[in-house]
Design a protein around this motif. Structure first.
Motif, PDB file in Angstrom:
ATOM      1  N   PHE A 183       0.795  -1.224   0.000  1.00 39.94           N
ATOM      2  CA  PHE A 183       0.000   0.000   0.000  1.00 39.94           C
ATOM      3  C   PHE A 183       0.830   1.278   0.000  1.00 39.94           C
ATOM      4  CE2 PHE A 183      -2.445  -3.345   2.137  1.00 39.94           C
ATOM      5  CZ  PHE A 183      -3.551  -3.395   1.306  1.00 39.94           C
ATOM      6  N   GLY A 184       2.125   1.168  -0.035  1.00 39.23           N
ATOM      7  CA  GLY A 184       2.989   2.333  -0.146  1.00 39.23           C
ATOM      8  C   GLY A 184       2.912   3.247   1.061  1.00 39.23           C
ATOM      9  N   VAL A 185       2.755   4.556   0.777  1.00 39.17           N
ATOM     10  CA  VAL A 185       2.763   5.569   1.825  1.00 39.17           C
ATOM     11  C   VAL A 185       1.626   5.337   2.827  1.00 39.17           C
ATOM     12  CG1 VAL A 185       2.498   8.031   2.307  1.00 39.17           C
ATOM     13  CG2 VAL A 185       3.863   7.277   0.358  1.00 39.17           C
ATOM     14  N   SER A 186       0.453   4.995   2.330  1.00 39.82           N
ATOM     15  CA  SER A 186      -0.687   4.770   3.224  1.00 39.82           C
ATOM     16  C   SER A 186      -0.385   3.643   4.203  1.00 39.82           C
ATOM     17  CB  SER A 186      -1.949   4.426   2.422  1.00 39.82           C
ATOM     18  OG  SER A 186      -2.335   5.515   1.608  1.00 39.82           O
ATOM     19  N   GLY A 187       0.248   2.572   3.717  1.00 37.98           N
ATOM     20  CA  GLY A 187       0.596   1.451   4.584  1.00 37.98           C
ATOM     21  C   GLY A 187       1.639   1.824   5.616  1.00 37.98           C
TER      22      GLY A 187
ATOM     23  N   VAL B 123      -5.939   8.828   2.250  1.00 35.04           N
ATOM     24  CA  VAL B 123      -6.221   9.108   3.667  1.00 35.04           C
ATOM     25  C   VAL B 123      -7.182   8.051   4.215  1.00 35.04           C
ATOM     26  CG1 VAL B 123      -7.385  10.690   5.252  1.00 35.04           C
ATOM     27  CG2 VAL B 123      -5.782  11.586   3.564  1.00 35.04           C
ATOM     28  N   LYS B 124      -8.237   7.747   3.439  1.00 33.44           N
ATOM     29  CA  LYS B 124      -9.174   6.704   3.861  1.00 33.44           C
ATOM     30  C   LYS B 124      -8.453   5.368   4.033  1.00 33.44           C
ATOM     31  CE  LYS B 124     -13.504   8.388   1.795  1.00 33.44           C
ATOM     32  NZ  LYS B 124     -14.552   8.080   0.794  1.00 33.44           N
TER      33      LYS B 124
ATOM     34  N   ALA C  86      -2.130  18.563   2.387  1.00 36.95           N
ATOM     35  CA  ALA C  86      -1.498  19.721   1.748  1.00 36.95           C
ATOM     36  C   ALA C  86      -0.293  19.318   0.903  1.00 36.95           C
ATOM     37  CB  ALA C  86      -1.079  20.738   2.816  1.00 36.95           C
ATOM     38  N   ILE C  87       0.443  18.259   1.349  1.00 36.76           N
ATOM     39  CA  ILE C  87       1.654  17.866   0.612  1.00 36.76           C
ATOM     40  C   ILE C  87       1.375  16.758  -0.416  1.00 36.76           C
ATOM     41  CG2 ILE C  87       3.186  18.537   2.487  1.00 36.76           C
ATOM     42  CD1 ILE C  87       3.416  15.617   3.267  1.00 36.76           C
ATOM     43  N   GLY C  88       0.070  16.470  -0.634  1.00 38.47           N
ATOM     44  CA  GLY C  88      -0.247  15.612  -1.770  1.00 38.47           C
ATOM     45  C   GLY C  88      -0.942  14.303  -1.489  1.00 38.47           C
TER      46      GLY C  88
ATOM     47  N   PHE D 172      -9.665  12.877  15.374  1.00 42.67           N
ATOM     48  CA  PHE D 172      -9.873  14.188  15.983  1.00 42.67           C
ATOM     49  C   PHE D 172      -8.543  14.786  16.455  1.00 42.67           C
ATOM     50  CE2 PHE D 172     -10.604  16.856  19.705  1.00 42.67           C
ATOM     51  CZ  PHE D 172     -11.525  17.773  19.207  1.00 42.67           C
ATOM     52  N   GLU D 173      -7.719  13.960  17.091  1.00 36.48           N
ATOM     53  CA  GLU D 173      -6.434  14.441  17.610  1.00 36.48           C
ATOM     54  C   GLU D 173      -5.470  14.831  16.497  1.00 36.48           C
ATOM     55  OE1 GLU D 173      -4.676  11.528  20.113  1.00 36.48           O
ATOM     56  OE2 GLU D 173      -6.114  11.768  21.734  1.00 36.48           O
ATOM     57  N   ARG D 174      -5.582  14.128  15.356  1.00 36.78           N
ATOM     58  CA  ARG D 174      -4.584  14.302  14.302  1.00 36.78           C
ATOM     59  C   ARG D 174      -5.103  15.161  13.157  1.00 36.78           C
ATOM     60  NH1 ARG D 174      -4.257   8.117  13.790  1.00 36.78           N
ATOM     61  NH2 ARG D 174      -3.687   8.569  11.636  1.00 36.78           N
ATOM     62  N   GLN D 175      -6.030  16.071  13.469  1.00 38.48           N
ATOM     63  CA  GLN D 175      -6.577  16.906  12.399  1.00 38.48           C
ATOM     64  C   GLN D 175      -5.489  17.704  11.701  1.00 38.48           C
ATOM     65  OE1 GLN D 175     -10.398  19.024  12.978  1.00 38.48           O
ATOM     66  NE2 GLN D 175     -10.397  18.114  15.023  1.00 38.48           N
ATOM     67  N   GLN D 176      -4.619  18.309  12.509  1.00 40.26           N
ATOM     68  CA  GLN D 176      -3.557  19.127  11.921  1.00 40.26           C
ATOM     69  C   GLN D 176      -2.627  18.267  11.070  1.00 40.26           C
ATOM     70  OE1 GLN D 176      -0.357  20.821  14.439  1.00 40.26           O
ATOM     71  NE2 GLN D 176      -1.076  22.826  13.722  1.00 40.26           N
ATOM     72  N   GLU D 177      -2.275  17.112  11.575  1.00 40.09           N
ATOM     73  CA  GLU D 177      -1.387  16.209  10.843  1.00 40.09           C
ATOM     74  C   GLU D 177      -2.016  15.752   9.530  1.00 40.09           C
ATOM     75  OE1 GLU D 177      -0.355  11.556  11.346  1.00 40.09           O
ATOM     76  OE2 GLU D 177      -0.026  12.781  13.131  1.00 40.09           O
ATOM     77  N   ILE D 178      -3.313  15.409   9.584  1.00 39.34           N
ATOM     78  CA  ILE D 178      -3.996  14.960   8.369  1.00 39.34           C
ATOM     79  C   ILE D 178      -4.091  16.107   7.367  1.00 39.34           C
ATOM     80  CG2 ILE D 178      -6.216  14.139   7.460  1.00 39.34           C
ATOM     81  CD1 ILE D 178      -6.531  12.596  10.131  1.00 39.34           C
ATOM     82  N   GLY D 179      -4.342  17.340   7.888  1.00 40.71           N
ATOM     83  CA  GLY D 179      -4.364  18.513   7.000  1.00 40.71           C
ATOM     84  C   GLY D 179      -3.031  18.712   6.309  1.00 40.71           C
ATOM     85  N   MET D 180      -1.930  18.527   7.040  1.00 44.84           N
ATOM     86  CA  MET D 180      -0.602  18.657   6.451  1.00 44.84           C
ATOM     87  C   MET D 180      -0.366  17.595   5.377  1.00 44.84           C
ATOM     88  SD  MET D 180       1.054  21.254   7.684  1.00 44.84           S
ATOM     89  CE  MET D 180       2.742  20.830   7.256  1.00 44.84           C
ATOM     90  N   LEU D 181      -0.773  16.373   5.655  1.00 44.64           N
ATOM     91  CA  LEU D 181      -0.621  15.292   4.677  1.00 44.64           C
ATOM     92  C   LEU D 181      -1.407  15.588   3.408  1.00 44.64           C
ATOM     93  CD1 LEU D 181      -0.879  12.167   7.032  1.00 44.64           C
ATOM     94  CD2 LEU D 181       1.164  12.935   5.801  1.00 44.64           C
TER      95      LEU D 181
END
Length: 847
Positions: free
Chosen positions: A476-480, A763-764, A755-757, A744-753
């Motif tokens: 699964f690459g990056v997601s994995g 994400v799902k 943002a960088i593509g 919920f805790e990782r909203q900022q982290e998920i937003g950054m991910l």
């Protein structure tokens, strides 16, 4: 602080929903069980009281003809007509009614038995001066007046589609006969209410079938106006023979009520045990939820400390939150439990059990238990998170970093967990080494070991998940890669989430392995020990009529047949279980390799003895043994053969020719039959025809025999799976809760991910893979622990089950892993969708 706690609960409704659901399910099971058993107990008690409402004294007798006491045998098979007449002549007796009853099975138009066999009964119709029997109310026709007539209860007549005047085939322990239906009735008889059937014969016909002409098995006495039940009881006791006893109707009703209570107690304990498992699993979900809530509210709690709140007040606020959640969940769970109680009652009816009518009984105990269990479990589970919340320093209000577990706390946890797991493992191994005597020790060790493994799960998560990380990255690459890193980022959380699945699968795996292993052992035992093609027995477990073996021996195509007749012998004052068999045939039907001597000796004055019994008694081939028969007569018999142990026969064998002269009512448990050319549909039909197509007699081939002996294991497993499913549902809620909190805790982290593509699809996938990894980790721990416990339990039972060898059902284990993966996928649907829908700019600004 109370207002603060209340506002916090209202502010985090969605986050606390899973906790409410977990507590609610556990409470529903507890309250539903208590209400269900209370309702059933009340209904049966009322029915019992109603059945004996007009009975002043009840008399019961037993067959004295097989008594060891020569004098006692004169009392005969029951209550004589002379005894009944003396009772009827007593002052204060209004009526005395004799009853003769036993097994009676009704065939439907297709020849199949109506009812379950165990509760199919027959009795006599005993009309009074008005021509009616007070125990039965006829809705059609009337009671039987001739010996070729019968009456049926309404349920049986409906199932068989019988109407007054129809011909009905009825099987008793004697050969099947045809009767004319004279009437249909309703009754409060316990056999009918248990889903069975009731056939009424004339008194003369019932006496011939079940006792002897002129004798009754039981009697009921009604009192004249003003007469005392106690006085009647005293007078009646003086008239009874030694083989009879009497008690008041009220005492009998109370005795039946107590018996019902004992029966329901076992069911109650079983259901409550599974409720306890569900609540135990729920503890981890609740604790996990409050741990995450405390971590997310670090700044909020620190500000409370900064403005003057003490540690005790902060701790109290979290516990108040838990109490409020527990109360809400308990109230909803109790309401759900009422529905569960109604459903269980309906389910029993669907399985053929007729439950007496009556209101739903909601006792204060059930209400109090539901509230106490729900609130107490929630508060206990929230205690550790509350304690951690109280330790948050005011300075944390100036930091945006959530509180994380310190290395020291993890080291302490792992040390404690390792110590507990070692103690539990030692208890399991010690119990396993002691055989059947070590089961209690093993059970305690298993519980302690499970606690230890649960404490150690955070430590185990890193190395186990590290093993699958290359596979995730490759597939699964990056997601994995991100999923595997997220799964071990917070080992406490991963461990708490996986624990719920681990507990459920420990129980499921252990039960499955034991069930499959026991089933195979029984199957092997049947295959190795039985040469016969068929086993013939009664559907209700009662003895076969003595005419059955003779009828089978004459059947077309029968090569050998032998009854297994239970005989009680005494040797040197010690009772011995003995099987009376047909000499010359038994060795063709049952695998009985001899150690010494020959089974042909059974045709003379000899017995055959099982090897271990012979060793324990010091008997050898040729020894003479003095035996005492049930009629008190003695004989000297030689030990003609010593044979190896076989689970299907008694430790001593004797020929039926030697036993039958001393037996008044031979107890024939089954008849073994071997046919020319082996089993087949035509040969089975020949046996059925030889028995007069008796619906109450079962003709089973070897596969049927295996199913008969191992069927209860499959039934028990299916019940266990159904009950344990609730624990797994709670485990699924735990995975959903953990992922939702994590997103919920990782909203900022998920937003950054984003943002960088990293697109929404990946994400799902990341969230979904994280859920699958956590679920599979919990499944692996549970399967491993369940397998170990199954092996240990097997060591305690292998001594009593020849051929026992542990079997690992790899197909079912693979299915459990697949289901765990599916659990992860399903649990991740909502959190993954929520993560993918986050606005990347808003998420980046989130603290």
């Amino acid at each position: 602080m109370f207002r603060t706690a209340l506002r916090t609960v209202l502010a985090h409704k969605a986050r606390l929903l899973m906790t409410v659901l977990a507590v609610m399910l556990g409470v529903a099971f507890v309250s539903g069980t208590l209400v269900f058993t209370d309702t059933l107990g009340n209904a049966f008690r009322n029915q019992s009281a109603k059945s004996y409402k007009d009975v002043a004294v009840s008399v019961h007798s037993y067959d004295a003809r097989e008594s060891d006491d020569q004098e006692a045998r004169k009392d005969g098979p029951g209550l004589s007509q002379a005894t009944m007449d003396r009772i009827g002549a007593l002052d204060g007796v209004a009526t005395v009614t004799g009853r003769a009853d036993g097994f009676a099975g009704v065939a439907d138009p297709d020849g199949n038995l109506i009812g379950n066999g165990w509760t199919n009964t027959g009795a006599n119709f005993a009309p009074g001066e008005n021509g009616q029997d007070a125990a039965y109310t006829f809705t059609e026709g009337s009671g039987p007046r001739e010996d070729n007539q019968i009456a049926l209860d309404r349920e049986t007549a409906t199932k068989g589609e019988y109407k007054v005047g129809d011909t009905v085939r009825v099987a008793t322990n004697a050969p099947v006969k045809e009767y004319t239906l004279s009437g249909v009735f309703t009754t409060e008889d316990g056999a009918v209410n248990a889903g069975g059937s009731l056939v009424l014969f004339t008194t003369e016909a019932a006496q011939k079938l079940y006792v002897e002409p002129g004798y009754y098995r039981d009697a009921t006495v009604t009192a004249a106006s003003g007469a005392s039940d106690a006085a009647l009881l005293s007078g009646i006791k003086k008239l009874l023979p030694e083989n009879a006893e009497a008690q008041t109707g009220q005492a009998l009703a109370e005795e039946q009520a107590a018996s019902i209570e004992r029966g329901l107690s076992s069911l109650n304990q079983l259901l409550l045990a599974f409720a306890a498992i569900a609540l135990f699993v729920g503890v981890f979900l609740i604790s996990n939820t409050f741990t995450m809530l405390v971590a997310q509210r670090t700044k909020e709690l620190a500000l409370l400390r900064a403005v003057g709140a003490s540690r005790r007040q902060v701790k109290r606020s979290v516990l108040i939150e838990a109490t409020l959640v527990g109360i809400i969940a308990s109230v909803v769970g109790f309401a759900l439990g009422l529905g569960l109680a109604v459903g269980l009652r309906g389910l029993m009816g669907a399985f053929g059990a007729k439950i007496p009518g009556g209101p739903l009984v909601v006792s204060p105990t059930a209400i109090g238990s539901a509230l106490a269990v729900g609130v107490l479990i929630t508060v206990i589970a929230a205690w550790l998170p509350a304690r951690r919340a109280a330790k948050i320093p005011p300075v944390a209000a100036m930091s945006s970093v959530h509180a994380v577990a310190t290395t020291k706390s993890l080291v302490i946890r792992n040390s404690i967990g390792g110590f507990i797991a070692l103690i539990g493992t030692a208890g399991i191994l010690a119990g396993a080494s002691q055989g059947s005597d070590g089961r209690f020790l093993l059970g305690g060790g298993a519980f302690i070991a499970m606690i230890g493994v649960i404490v150690l799960i955070p430590l185990l998560s890193r190395p186990v998940i590290a093993l699958v990380r290359p596979l995730l990255i490759g597939a699964f690459g990056v997601s994995g890669k991100l999923a595997s890193q997220n799964a071990v980022r917070n080992p406490r959380r991963t461990g708490a989430t996986a624990s719920a699945l681990a507990i459920g699968l420990t129980l499921v795996t252990g039960l499955t392995i034991l069930g499959v292993t026991l089933g195979q052992a029984i199957d092997k035992m049947t295959t190795d020990n039985i040469k016969a093609d068929y086993m013939v027995s009664m559907a209700n477990g009662s003895p076969l009529d003595p005419s059955v073996p003779a009828a089978l021996e004459k059947a077309s195509g029968v090569a050998a047949a032998s009854p297994q007749q239970a005989v009680d012998l005494e040797i040197k004052g010690e009772p011995f279980p003995v099987s009376a068999v047909t000499a010359g045939a038994i060795e063709k039907l049952i695998n009985l390799p001899t150690v010494s001597g020959s089974l042909n000796s059974l045709s003379g004055d000899a017995i055959a003895v099982e090897e271990d019994t012979a060793k324990s008694k010091g008997w050898k081939t040729g020894d003479t043994v003095t035996v005492k028969y049930v009629d008190g007569k003695s004989a000297d018999l030689k030990v003609g053969a010593i044979y190896r142990s076989n689970e299907f026969v008694s430790p001593l064998l004797i020929s039926k020719e030697l036993a039958n002269p001393h037996e008044i009512n031979p107890f024939i448990r089954e008849v073994w039959v071997k046919t020319d050319g082996g089993a087949g549909a035509a040969r089975e039909q020949a046996l059925v025809d030889a028995l007069g197509k008796n619906p109450a007699i079962k003709v089973m081939d070897q596969q049927d025999i295996r199913n008969e002996y191992s069927g209860f294991i499959s039934t028990a497993l299916n019940i266990m799976y159904g009950l344990l499913a609730m624990a797994l549902i709670i485990a699924v809620l735990g995975v959903i809760n953990t992922l939702a909190m994590s997103v919920f805790e990782r909203q900022q982290e998920i937003g950054m991910l984003r943002a960088i593509g990293l697109d929404r699809r990946r994400v799902k996938r990341m969230i979904r893979l994280e859920a699958v990894v956590i679920s599979l980790f919990g499944a692996l721990v549970g399967i491993g622990l369940g397998t170990f416990l199954a092996w240990a339990i097997g060591q305690t039972i292998k001594g009593s089950l020849p051929g026992y060898e542990l079997v690992l059902p790899w197909d079912r284990i693979a299915l459990f892993l697949a289901l765990a993966g599916l659990v992860g996928v399903l649990a991740s649907l909502w959190p993954a969708r929520s993560a993918a829908k986050l606005n990347m700019l808003t998420a980046i600004k989130t603290e």
